[in-house]
Scaffold this motif. Sequence first.
Motif, PDB file in Angstrom:
ATOM      1  N   UNK A  23       0.838  -1.199   0.000  1.00 19.62           N
ATOM      2  CA  UNK A  23       0.000   0.000   0.000  1.00 19.62           C
ATOM      3  C   UNK A  23       0.873   1.249   0.000  1.00 19.62           C
ATOM      4  N   UNK A  24       1.916   1.258   0.815  1.00 20.67           N
ATOM      5  CA  UNK A  24       2.829   2.405   0.869  1.00 20.67           C
ATOM      6  C   UNK A  24       3.534   2.581  -0.476  1.00 20.67           C
ATOM      7  N   UNK A  25       3.965   1.478  -1.088  1.00 23.62           N
ATOM      8  CA  UNK A  25       4.628   1.540  -2.390  1.00 23.62           C
ATOM      9  C   UNK A  25       3.671   2.058  -3.461  1.00 23.62           C
ATOM     10  N   UNK A  26       2.422   1.639  -3.392  1.00 23.87           N
ATOM     11  CA  UNK A  26       1.414   2.101  -4.348  1.00 23.87           C
ATOM     12  C   UNK A  26       1.177   3.601  -4.206  1.00 23.87           C
ATOM     13  N   UNK A  27       1.048   4.064  -2.973  1.00 22.98           N
ATOM     14  CA  UNK A  27       0.848   5.498  -2.732  1.00 22.98           C
ATOM     15  C   UNK A  27       2.049   6.279  -3.235  1.00 22.98           C
ATOM     16  N   UNK A  28       3.254   5.828  -2.944  1.00 18.43           N
ATOM     17  CA  UNK A  28       4.471   6.495  -3.377  1.00 18.43           C
ATOM     18  C   UNK A  28       4.578   6.512  -4.903  1.00 18.43           C
ATOM     19  N   UNK A  32       4.489   9.851  -7.228  1.00 21.80           N
ATOM     20  CA  UNK A  32       5.589  10.099  -8.159  1.00 21.80           C
ATOM     21  C   UNK A  32       5.080  10.227  -9.590  1.00 21.80           C
ATOM     22  N   UNK A  33       4.149   9.373  -9.974  1.00 17.35           N
ATOM     23  CA  UNK A  33       3.563   9.439 -11.317  1.00 17.35           C
ATOM     24  C   UNK A  33       2.839  10.765 -11.539  1.00 17.35           C
ATOM     25  N   UNK A  34       2.072  11.202 -10.563  1.00 18.12           N
ATOM     26  CA  UNK A  34       1.362  12.485 -10.673  1.00 18.12           C
ATOM     27  C   UNK A  34       2.363  13.625 -10.769  1.00 18.12           C
ATOM     28  N   UNK A  35       3.400  13.586  -9.942  1.00 20.93           N
ATOM     29  CA  UNK A  35       4.413  14.644  -9.957  1.00 20.93           C
ATOM     30  C   UNK A  35       5.105  14.708 -11.321  1.00 20.93           C
TER      31      UNK A  35
END
Length: 171
Positions: A23-28, A32-35
């Motif tokens: 879950x943490x990796x998915x959020x990160x 990152x993708x949005x940024x």
Amino acid sequence: MAARRPDGMKNWRSSRAVTAGLAAATVLTTALTIWLAVGLHVQHEADRRDQDILAAARQSALNFTSLDFRHYDRDSANVLASATGDFKKQFAAQTQQLTRLVAANKSVSEGQVLEAGIVRSTENSARVLVVADSKVTNTAAPQGEARTYRLQLDLVHRDGRWLTSDVEFVG
């Protein structure tokens, strides 16, 4: 003797840790993708603005260096259509006198933009250096003369268009 935990309890905690890690990796990864997507969009918009600025500056310089006594009214109208501010006022004020001058000398100038580069730009203004050549024929030079112009154009963004607000001959 201490009681041992069943193996199922250990696996449950282990799978819970893996789930939390995923879950943490998915959020990160999503952040990152949005940024990166926002950064790419901003860069794309800046590149597009630069291309629009260069296209407007090239066209303005071409209009300014391509004038023909046989249709000077049309040619001067092209210059004025891409102009604004003091430059437009000054050029418009001289149009009648220039019309007589180019007609009397049978002047024809065929411009060609060789290079253009942005010196600086913001969202609503830009300075561009343009190198242009033209072949000028008139009564004094019926075979034509080659001329090279180094122009500094200041542009402003108005009503969705880049317009020339100042033209200076440089170097």
